[in-house]
Design a protein around this motif. Sequence first.
Motif, PDB file in Angstrom:
ATOM      1  N   ALA A  58       0.824  -1.203   0.000  1.00  0.00           N
ATOM      2  CA  ALA A  58       0.000   0.000   0.000  1.00  0.00           C
ATOM      3  C   ALA A  58       0.862   1.258   0.000  1.00  0.00           C
ATOM      4  O   ALA A  58       0.573   2.239  -0.695  1.00  0.00           O
ATOM      5  N   ARG A  59       1.937   1.238   0.781  1.00  0.00           N
ATOM      6  CA  ARG A  59       2.857   2.387   0.805  1.00  0.00           C
ATOM      7  C   ARG A  59       3.494   2.614  -0.561  1.00  0.00           C
ATOM      8  O   ARG A  59       3.794   3.756  -0.945  1.00  0.00           O
ATOM      9  N   ASP A  60       3.713   1.519  -1.310  1.00  0.00           N
ATOM     10  CA  ASP A  60       4.354   1.624  -2.620  1.00  0.00           C
ATOM     11  C   ASP A  60       3.366   1.918  -3.745  1.00  0.00           C
ATOM     12  O   ASP A  60       3.738   1.920  -4.917  1.00  0.00           O
ATOM     13  N   GLY A  61       2.104   2.140  -3.389  1.00  0.00           N
ATOM     14  CA  GLY A  61       1.126   2.559  -4.386  1.00  0.00           C
ATOM     15  C   GLY A  61       0.383   1.459  -5.101  1.00  0.00           C
ATOM     16  O   GLY A  61      -0.265   1.711  -6.123  1.00  0.00           O
ATOM     17  N   PRO A  79      -2.654   8.542   7.505  1.00  0.00           N
ATOM     18  CA  PRO A  79      -1.929   8.383   6.236  1.00  0.00           C
ATOM     19  C   PRO A  79      -2.826   7.829   5.130  1.00  0.00           C
ATOM     20  O   PRO A  79      -3.700   6.984   5.382  1.00  0.00           O
ATOM     21  N   GLU A  80      -2.579   8.281   3.926  1.00  0.00           N
ATOM     22  CA  GLU A  80      -3.402   7.846   2.803  1.00  0.00           C
ATOM     23  C   GLU A  80      -3.293   6.349   2.570  1.00  0.00           C
ATOM     24  O   GLU A  80      -4.282   5.690   2.235  1.00  0.00           O
ATOM     25  N   TRP A  81      -2.093   5.778   2.765  1.00  0.00           N
ATOM     26  CA  TRP A  81      -1.942   4.346   2.538  1.00  0.00           C
ATOM     27  C   TRP A  81      -2.805   3.549   3.514  1.00  0.00           C
ATOM     28  O   TRP A  81      -3.339   2.480   3.145  1.00  0.00           O
ATOM     29  N   ARG A 122      -5.652   4.622   4.805  1.00  0.00           N
ATOM     30  CA  ARG A 122      -7.029   4.792   4.351  1.00  0.00           C
ATOM     31  C   ARG A 122      -7.334   3.843   3.206  1.00  0.00           C
ATOM     32  O   ARG A 122      -8.419   3.265   3.124  1.00  0.00           O
ATOM     33  N   HIS A 123      -6.372   3.658   2.301  1.00  0.00           N
ATOM     34  CA  HIS A 123      -6.590   2.740   1.188  1.00  0.00           C
ATOM     35  C   HIS A 123      -6.806   1.309   1.674  1.00  0.00           C
ATOM     36  O   HIS A 123      -7.591   0.558   1.084  1.00  0.00           O
ATOM     37  N   LEU A 124      -6.146   0.911   2.740  1.00  0.00           N
ATOM     38  CA  LEU A 124      -6.352  -0.435   3.261  1.00  0.00           C
ATOM     39  C   LEU A 124      -7.744  -0.589   3.865  1.00  0.00           C
ATOM     40  O   LEU A 124      -8.297  -1.689   3.903  1.00  0.00           O
ATOM     41  N   LEU A 125      -8.337   0.506   4.314  1.00  0.00           N
ATOM     42  CA  LEU A 125      -9.689   0.448   4.863  1.00  0.00           C
ATOM     43  C   LEU A 125     -10.740   0.287   3.762  1.00  0.00           C
ATOM     44  O   LEU A 125     -11.826  -0.236   4.006  1.00  0.00           O
ATOM     45  N   THR A 126     -10.437   0.766   2.560  1.00  0.00           N
ATOM     46  CA  THR A 126     -11.372   0.627   1.440  1.00  0.00           C
ATOM     47  C   THR A 126     -10.904  -0.447   0.454  1.00  0.00           C
ATOM     48  O   THR A 126     -11.530  -0.634  -0.596  1.00  0.00           O
ATOM     49  N   ASP A 127      -9.851  -1.132   0.781  1.00  0.00           N
ATOM     50  CA  ASP A 127      -9.273  -2.168  -0.081  1.00  0.00           C
ATOM     51  C   ASP A 127     -10.309  -3.266  -0.342  1.00  0.00           C
ATOM     52  O   ASP A 127     -10.849  -3.856   0.598  1.00  0.00           O
ATOM     53  N   PRO A 128     -10.613  -3.568  -1.614  1.00  0.00           N
ATOM     54  CA  PRO A 128     -11.605  -4.601  -1.903  1.00  0.00           C
ATOM     55  C   PRO A 128     -11.063  -5.987  -1.560  1.00  0.00           C
ATOM     56  O   PRO A 128      -9.993  -6.373  -2.031  1.00  0.00           O
TER      57      PRO A 128
END
Length: 348
Positions: free
Chosen positions: A264-267, A291-293, A295-301
């Motif tokens: 996630a940190r690596d995009g 951190p944005e990364w 947040r992405h894990l919280l919406t990660d499908p």
Amino acid sequence: MTEPPRLTSLAHGGGCGCKLDPAVLRQLLAQQPAAGPFERLLVGNETSDDAAVWELDDGTCVIATTDFFTPMVDDPVDFGRIAATNAISDVYAMGGRPILALAILGMPVGKIDPEVVARILQGGAAACSEAGIPVAGGHSIDTPEPIYGLAVIGTCRREAVRRNADALPGDAVILTKALGVGVYSAAIKREALDEAGYRDFVATTTLLNRVGADLAAEPAVHALTDVTGFGILGHGLELARGAGLTLVLEADALPLLPRAEALARDGFVTGASHRNWAAFGEAVDLPAAFPEWRRHLLTDPQTSGGLLVSCAAERADAILARIHAAGYPAAARIGRVETGPARIRVDS
């Protein structure tokens, strides 16, 4: 000799990440007529639950669901196993046990070798065999992208039905599998996941959620749902909205697959993660400077993700121990349910 195309190269998305945008889905469902006054329909589409439930004369309930998607891996057997495991999960998430499945198959004729299709079906049949059910039939069509999944029928007693809308104030919340399947899928698509990571990915996505049927026998378990394409936030919000309560998630308690944070940190983020946040981010309160990364894990499908379990707090430790003993070592207590607006609050 020309190399056959990778399965993932034939699909625009993969796994539960190719679900419709949740905002679009809500709009479509809002335009559909209600299921009607069928007194035996115990669960319909009113709370976006995992499956429909119909009660028969003797108190036995029939559970019906369907799920299918495009490839998130290139190995056809693994694709079949993952897709079938994911589809069967909806029955377990309602507190039931599956009894049979029907195959749903769409393949781009002329672009994919029939032997590859046969191996996809073999993978699906293997997952069904592990669940103790037959693939009793199905339907196939010619499609631009590979598609595979199942319609699954299950049963349970009426008292065992567990909806996603019955959480109670003070409940503890448990998640049975680690998060990060979507970022792993993004890495697979870009050929950036090593063999160890791939093994972890397949292990979690082919782990049947059969513990759901056992948890339904526990009166202290009030609500169940599985975490799939809308991520922990999306499916957690369905739980919160269904109960009219606030779901509090402890960010540091969320279990993650071993490489999920680094990826996630690596995009390595899916388009579905962005769509999910755009669809329901307004109903989520995040900590300052989150951190944005993360947040992405919280919406990660999540494809074939774990069960979200809302249970009486005083029984939570015993229920978590039971889940661990059933073969879900990543399971963790991740939050609680509070009186308040139908939102999610993330604490760090």
